[in-house]
Design a protein around this motif. Structure first.
Motif, mmCIF file in Angstrom:
data_model
loop_
_atom_site.group_PDB
_atom_site.id
_atom_site.type_symbol
_atom_site.label_atom_id
_atom_site.label_comp_id
_atom_site.label_asym_id
_atom_site.label_seq_id
_atom_site.Cartn_x
_atom_site.Cartn_y
_atom_site.Cartn_z
ATOM 1 N N LEU A 38 0.859 -1.189 0.000
ATOM 2 C CA LEU A 38 0.000 0.000 0.000
ATOM 3 C C LEU A 38 0.885 1.225 0.000
ATOM 4 N N HIS A 40 0.573 5.299 0.255
ATOM 5 C CA HIS A 40 -0.344 6.409 0.539
ATOM 6 C C HIS A 40 -1.801 5.960 0.482
ATOM 7 N N GLY A 41 -2.045 4.810 1.083
ATOM 8 C CA GLY A 41 -3.423 4.335 1.209
ATOM 9 C C GLY A 41 -4.007 3.675 -0.025
ATOM 10 N N ARG A 42 -3.185 3.445 -1.046
ATOM 11 C CA ARG A 42 -3.700 2.754 -2.243
ATOM 12 C C ARG A 42 -2.924 1.470 -2.476
ATOM 13 N N ASP A 76 -9.982 -3.024 2.556
ATOM 14 C CA ASP A 76 -10.021 -1.588 2.849
ATOM 15 C C ASP A 76 -10.279 -1.336 4.336
ATOM 16 N N ARG A 85 -1.009 3.707 6.057
ATOM 17 C CA ARG A 85 -0.972 4.463 4.787
ATOM 18 C C ARG A 85 0.080 3.847 3.859
ATOM 19 N N GLN A 282 2.243 6.007 -8.445
ATOM 20 C CA GLN A 282 1.021 6.245 -9.228
ATOM 21 C C GLN A 282 0.349 4.940 -9.515
ATOM 22 N N GLY A 287 -8.468 0.202 -4.561
ATOM 23 C CA GLY A 287 -8.081 0.617 -3.234
ATOM 24 C C GLY A 287 -8.599 1.996 -2.902
ATOM 25 N N ALA A 288 -9.590 2.033 -2.061
ATOM 26 C CA ALA A 288 -10.161 3.323 -1.704
ATOM 27 C C ALA A 288 -9.843 3.651 -0.266
#
Ligand code: PMP
Length: 289
Positions: A38, A40-42, A76, A85, A282, A287-288
């Motif tokens: 993951l 930055h949370g994605r 999630d 994060r 990027q 992933g939300a």
């Protein structure tokens, strides 16, 4: 903050998370797993990981514990509850709990557990130091293409590497060719500047990082080929590196007692580290969290 794990429908404090003693994962290593990074949370390459999970489950005829959509929601939620994060999510699905009997149980619900932990992405400018690998015989079963929790040879190999002061052990098949590392895929750059990693021939796990790096090599116009390479070729390579979800792109600067070229991370490796860093930052896809 309390670490939270997901265990079969419940979110529980990590230290209390437990499964039944007759879980077939525990008794037979009858299960599969994924590790997803993951940033930055994605989730990075989340779709690729779930596609591989689907394949592993299908190969072992283990039922999905829930729909793919529901699974993504639990992923999630685990991330959210742990406020991770940058880190990794571990998910494991086994054939479930049943009285011990080798053949598949007539009825059992697949068991699902998930954990997550913080792991910072190390920027290539910092991470270009490089690591040593040792070479060991590949003693695994003949289906390492399935991401099963049956990892005893990998555990023994990694332990042997650590005891030798190395980061990783590259496993060697009966023909003297490198298959992969115990937790990463193996790569070299030949004297002709060609990037080489073993083809997907059933003898390796098709790493999601491997696939991303191949795609990056293609889109950046690097010369690359998927084929087996021998230990001898690796030891006389111009560069070497490893790829994996938790090690990203890692320069390999020594194989057994032989430095790779001048014993420093090579230029193509450093390029790929940079491309992969950009890729992580990027991530396309799910992933939300
Ligand atoms: N090979 C093996 C044996 C592994 O355990 C791993 C890590 N899961 C890899 C390769 C790298 O795969 P990925 O890039 O999907 O993490």
């Amino acid at each position: 903050m309390t670490r939270i794990a997901y265990v079969n429908g419940r979110y529980v404090p990590h230290r209390e998370a437990a499964v039944h003693i007759e879980d077939r994962g525990y008794q037979f290593s009858d299960g599969v797993y994924e590790v997803i990074y993951l940033h930055h949370g994605r989730f990075v390459d989340g779709e690729g990981h779930l596609a591989r999970l689907a394949r592993s489950l299908a190969e072992l005829k283990i039922a999905w514990p829930m729909s793919r959509r529901a699974l993504a929601m639990v992923m999630d939620e685990v991330v959210r509850r742990n406020r991770v994060r940058d880190g990794i999510l571990y998910l494991q699905i086994t054939r479930g709990v049943a009285p011990r009997n080798h053949a598949f149980p007539k009825a059992s619900d697949s068991a699902l557990v998930m954990t997550t932990r913080h792991l910072k992405f190390v920027d290539p400018t910092v991470a270009s130091q490089g690591v040593s690998v040792i070479t060991i015989k590949d003693i695994r079963w003949k289906r390492p293409d399935i991401k099963s929790v049956s990892l005893l040879p990998n555990v023994l190999g990694k332990q042997q590497a650590e005891e030798a002061g190395a980061y990783e052990a590259w496993m060697i098949d009966d023909k003297g060719r490198v298959t992969e590392g115990t937790l990463s895929n193996a790569w070299i750059v030949t004297g002709k500047g060609e990037v080489v990693t073993r083809n997907v021939d059933g003898a390796i796990l098709n790493g999601i990082t491997r696939l991303a790096v191949l795609e990056l090599a293609r889109s950046e116009g690097l010369r690359f080929v998927e084929r087996p390479f021998s230990v001898k070729e690796a030891k006389s390579a111009r560069e070497a590196f490893a790829t994996g979800t938790s090690c990203f792109v890692k320069p390999v600067i020594r194989i057994d007692d032989k430095p790779v070229a001048d014993g420093r991370a090579g230029p193509l490796t450093r390029k790929l580290m940079q491309y992969y860093a950009d890729h992580i930052k990027q991530p396309a896809g799910m992933g939300a969290a």
